[in-house]
Enzyme design. Structure first.
Site, PDB file in Angstrom:
ATOM      1  N   SER A   1      -5.593 -14.616  -2.421  1.00  0.00           N
ATOM      2  CA  SER A   1      -4.641 -14.198  -1.390  1.00  0.00           C
ATOM      3  C   SER A   1      -5.285 -14.334  -0.019  1.00  0.00           C
ATOM      4  O   SER A   1      -6.449 -13.982   0.163  1.00  0.00           O
ATOM      5  CB  SER A   1      -4.218 -12.753  -1.631  1.00  0.00           C
ATOM      6  N   GLY A   2      -4.504 -14.814   0.951  1.00  0.00           N
ATOM      7  CA  GLY A   2      -5.046 -15.059   2.288  1.00  0.00           C
ATOM      8  C   GLY A   2      -5.431 -13.800   3.053  1.00  0.00           C
ATOM      9  O   GLY A   2      -6.460 -13.754   3.713  1.00  0.00           O
TER      10      GLY A   2
ATOM     11  N   CYS B   1      -0.656  10.984  -3.963  1.00  0.00           N
ATOM     12  CA  CYS B   1       0.263  11.204  -2.848  1.00  0.00           C
ATOM     13  C   CYS B   1       0.409   9.961  -1.975  1.00  0.00           C
ATOM     14  O   CYS B   1       1.399   9.814  -1.270  1.00  0.00           O
ATOM     15  CB  CYS B   1      -0.221  12.357  -1.991  1.00  0.00           C
TER      16      CYS B   1
END
Ligand SMILES: *Cc1c(COP(=O)(O)O)cnc(C)c1O
Length: 397
Positions: free
Chosen positions: A202-203, A329
């Site tokens: 991924s870039g 959360c």
């Protein structure tokens, strides 16, 4: 120390580098051709497209024809696993092996395939986060279509023994896929050394923009097409190519390899941060391995007891420090990080975990600033915590 801005969340995303931006700019302005067009503007783009592919392939030790551009790491993960599963099913292979600590882009893809009738084995990891090769051996059969194990984990930074697992996969005729999104830029990723058939990148984890990725598909390996369209990406992934981002990705990939020697200093800075935090803050535990040769250099993950991760992040943020937590959360689910639970971290400590992911841009001053701000924040939160008070009363702490 004077207030500063410290970005220690590089595992989540990275800044677009100036060089990448400069490389992209002409392709957003005057060079706006479609690589499929036959005229000069299009031909110019087509040349740049194949040039970008060749530059990236050279870094990975691959052939340019083995590189397919996608829109992100998640898309590449989906395509690799679904593509291998659908191709495998035609030969009676309906089983998939993955690990309990994969990114959700892998885990949720496997869950979707289970709904379609595939069976999935989720192999466990040990207390340091290493995938059990024996479990892979026990699970694999001639029904296995693909083994999908990440090269390095995004939360605890463990580097998995992919070459060994690939041998097991190939001995049974299964394809080997590795999600290398997080490893990239930290390790000298070479597809042949890893022995993989499929690999995703991924870039935006390596200083290119969000919205560009790639899938390596070894020559001769057949997977189902992803997008039927105008024949782009050798007919496997249609859609007019995202030229500015592809050119930016090529620059980012080359820079990532050139920057690898700097990772030694990053690991030293991380080790120093780790040792000082563990020494200074009571009831703190390292999550993941201490073995530097098997952990990403920029990754640090520490669990603090009697702490709620989200409160810790907000107080750090108020001091200008960007970090991340395994607390529930911060996500949509109620369970804390599946990765921390998989390595046996109790719920309570997983909720109070802090991930710092530093880069070669992180300075000694940044680390000192974290060391100055973190201990009083932990103390302040514990002073307000009923759990900590109870533990004090019970003389547990
Ligand atoms: C970030 C990440 C992805 C997803 O990549 P995107 O480009 O954000 O879709 C997949 N796997 C790992 C290990 C990652 O860290």
């Amino acid at each position: 120390m004077e207030k500063r801005f410290v970005y220690a969340d590089n595992a989540a995303t990275t800044a677009v580098s100036k060089e990448v931006f400069e490389a992209m700019k002409p392709w957003l302005t005057e060079k706006w051709g479609n690589p499929s067009s036959l005229h000069a503007l299009g031909r110019e783009a087509a040349v740049a497209l194949e040039n970008a592919r060749a530059r990236i392939a050279a870094c990975l030790g691959a052939d340019p024809k083995e590189i397919y551009f996608t829109s992100c790491g998640s898309e590449s993960d989906n395509w690799a696993i679904k593509g291998a599963a659908y191709a495998g099913r035609q030969k009676g292979r309906t089983h998939i092996i993955t690990s309990a600590i994969e990114h959700h882009a892998v885990l949720h893809t496997c869950a979707a395939l289970e709904k379609e009738g595939f069976t999935v084995t989720y192999v466990g990891v040990d207390a340091e986060g290493f995938v059990s090769i024996d479990e892979v051996k026990a699970a694999i059969s001639d029904k296995t279509a693909v083994v999908a194990i990440m090269l390095a984990n995004n939360e605890i930074g463990t580097v998995e023994p992919i070459a060994e697992i690939a041998e097991v996969a190939h001995a049974h005729g299964a394809l080997m896929f590795t999600d290398a999104v997080q490893a990239f830029g930290s390790l000298d990723v070479k597809v042949k050394e890893l022995g993989v058939d499929l690999l995703s990148l991924s870039g935006h984890k390596i200083h290119a923009p969000k919205g560009i990725g790639l899938l390596y598909v070894k020559k001769g390996v057949r997977i189902a097409n992803l997008i039927d369209g105008g024949g782009q990406e050798r007919g496997k992934r249609g859609g007019t190519e995202n030229m500015p981002y592809i050119v930016g990705l090529a620059t980012a990939v080359e820079n990532a390899y050139a920057n690898l020697p700097a990772m030694r200093r990053v690991a030293e800075l991380r080790d120093d941060l780790r040792d000082k935090i563990l020494a200074e803050i009571p009831h703190s535990t390292l999550n993941g391995t201490r073995d530097d040769s098997r952990r990403l250099p920029g990754n640090l993950n520490i669990g603090f007891e009697y702490i709620e991760g989200e409160s810790m992040l907000l107080l750090l943020d108020a001091e200008g420090i960007c970090a991340s937590t395994g607390s529930a959360c911060s996500s949509a689910s109620l369970d804390p990080s599946h990765v921390l639970l998989a390595i046996g971290v109790p719920h309570e400590r997983a909720h109070g975990s802090l991930r710092l992911s530093i880069s070669s841009e992180t300075t000694k001053e940044d680390a000192d600033y974290i060391l100055e701000k973190l201990p009083p924040i932990i103390k302040r939160l514990r002073d307000m915590s009923p759990l900590y008070e109870e533990a004090l009363k019970a003389h547990k702490v």
